[in-house]
Design a protein around this motif. Structure first.
Motif, PDB file in Angstrom:
ATOM      1  N   ILE A  39      68.563 108.922  28.828  1.00  0.00           N
ATOM      2  CA  ILE A  39      69.494 109.450  27.835  1.00  0.00           C
ATOM      3  C   ILE A  39      68.769 110.589  27.140  1.00  0.00           C
ATOM      4  O   ILE A  39      67.654 110.418  26.649  1.00  0.00           O
ATOM      5  N   ASN A  40      69.384 111.780  27.134  1.00  0.00           N
ATOM      6  CA  ASN A  40      68.762 112.945  26.501  1.00  0.00           C
ATOM      7  C   ASN A  40      69.850 113.933  26.108  1.00  0.00           C
ATOM      8  O   ASN A  40      71.030 113.606  26.181  1.00  0.00           O
ATOM      9  N   GLN A  41      69.463 115.147  25.722  1.00  0.00           N
ATOM     10  CA  GLN A  41      70.438 116.161  25.293  1.00  0.00           C
ATOM     11  C   GLN A  41      71.460 116.460  26.382  1.00  0.00           C
ATOM     12  O   GLN A  41      72.628 116.639  26.094  1.00  0.00           O
ATOM     13  N   GLY A  42      71.023 116.524  27.626  1.00  0.00           N
ATOM     14  CA  GLY A  42      71.933 116.859  28.719  1.00  0.00           C
ATOM     15  C   GLY A  42      72.706 115.675  29.254  1.00  0.00           C
ATOM     16  O   GLY A  42      73.652 115.838  30.011  1.00  0.00           O
ATOM     17  N   ASN A  43      72.310 114.472  28.911  1.00  0.00           N
ATOM     18  CA  ASN A  43      72.969 113.276  29.422  1.00  0.00           C
ATOM     19  C   ASN A  43      73.068 112.239  28.314  1.00  0.00           C
ATOM     20  O   ASN A  43      72.124 111.499  28.072  1.00  0.00           O
ATOM     21  N   LYS A  44      74.199 112.200  27.660  1.00  0.00           N
ATOM     22  CA  LYS A  44      74.408 111.256  26.561  1.00  0.00           C
ATOM     23  C   LYS A  44      75.372 110.133  26.947  1.00  0.00           C
ATOM     24  O   LYS A  44      75.766 109.358  26.104  1.00  0.00           O
ATOM     25  N   PHE A  45      75.746 110.058  28.227  1.00  0.00           N
ATOM     26  CA  PHE A  45      76.781 109.121  28.636  1.00  0.00           C
ATOM     27  C   PHE A  45      76.248 108.073  29.600  1.00  0.00           C
ATOM     28  O   PHE A  45      75.428 108.369  30.466  1.00  0.00           O
ATOM     29  N   VAL A  46      76.754 106.852  29.432  1.00  0.00           N
ATOM     30  CA  VAL A  46      76.444 105.753  30.335  1.00  0.00           C
ATOM     31  C   VAL A  46      77.759 105.044  30.658  1.00  0.00           C
ATOM     32  O   VAL A  46      78.752 105.208  29.932  1.00  0.00           O
ATOM     33  N   ASN A  47      77.754 104.271  31.723  1.00  0.00           N
ATOM     34  CA  ASN A  47      78.906 103.446  32.073  1.00  0.00           C
ATOM     35  C   ASN A  47      78.502 101.988  31.981  1.00  0.00           C
ATOM     36  O   ASN A  47      77.468 101.596  32.540  1.00  0.00           O
ATOM     37  N   LEU A  48      79.303 101.220  31.263  1.00  0.00           N
ATOM     38  CA  LEU A  48      79.049  99.791  31.206  1.00  0.00           C
ATOM     39  C   LEU A  48      79.265  99.201  32.598  1.00  0.00           C
ATOM     40  O   LEU A  48      80.023  99.730  33.396  1.00  0.00           O
ATOM     41  N   LYS A  49      78.594  98.109  32.861  1.00  0.00           N
ATOM     42  CA  LYS A  49      78.700  97.450  34.165  1.00  0.00           C
ATOM     43  C   LYS A  49      80.046  96.722  34.285  1.00  0.00           C
ATOM     44  O   LYS A  49      80.771  96.580  33.295  1.00  0.00           O
ATOM     45  N   PRO A  50      80.374  96.250  35.485  1.00  0.00           N
ATOM     46  CA  PRO A  50      81.635  95.511  35.658  1.00  0.00           C
ATOM     47  C   PRO A  50      81.764  94.286  34.748  1.00  0.00           C
ATOM     48  O   PRO A  50      82.876  93.854  34.458  1.00  0.00           O
TER      49      PRO A  50
END
Length: 163
Positions: free
Chosen positions: A118-129
């Motif tokens: 997680i950083n300035q260019g990537n602030k998104f995650v997807n929760l698992k199923p």
């Protein structure tokens, strides 16, 4: 009289055809309303970043994590209050509990279960199923060689919102 009768007849037909035009148009519509209630998003700290006892000028490391829980497979935006990443790392001071003028920096990074940072260019995650995701915090700190002895504290506040 004949002219009046013809005129009245034409006026009546005109009125009748006008009312038929206005009532034959589509002057109403129905809009459906839908909503989907999703699970609230929660963030939990899984313990402090505890460096233990450090010597001045010697690097120390600590690890901990946050757990996100919410809607299955949901996209979530992660931010750290008041902190911007410098490349892949964040930095935050920790301050002496007895002397507010004495502090040193803690550097940390945040990764998801797959190791994606997680950083300035990537602030998104997807929760698992299953609707969960762990975010791992790895930190390092090197007190100055002349760092005053004592207890030092600080905190990291992570925010997660559905995107």
């Amino acid at each position: 009289m004949k002219k009046i009768l013809v005129f009245s007849f034409l006026l009546g037909i005109g009125s009748l055809s006008y009312s038929n035009v206005s009532s034959s148009g589509n002057n109403e519509a129905t809009m459906d309303i839908t909503a989907t209630i999703i699970k609230p998003l929660t963030v939990q700290s899984n313990g402090p970043l505890n460096f233990g006892s450090l010597l001045p000028g010697v690097i120390g490391t600590a690890r901990s994590s946050f757990t996100l829980s919410g809607e299955e497979n949901a996209r979530v935006k992660i931010t750290f209050d008041g902190l911007e990443a410098q490349e892949d790392n964040f930095e935050i001071p920790i301050t002496s509990t007895s002397n507010s003028d004495s502090s040193f920096m803690v550097y940390f990074n945040c990764t998801d279960d797959s190791g994606k940072k997680i950083n300035q260019g990537n602030k998104f995650v997807n929760l698992k199923p299953n609707g969960k995701l762990n975010l791992h915090i790895a930190a390092s700190a090197t007190p100055e060689t002349d760092q005053a002895p004592g207890n030092y504290t600080g905190s990291i506040k992570m925010r997660a919102i559905y995107e």
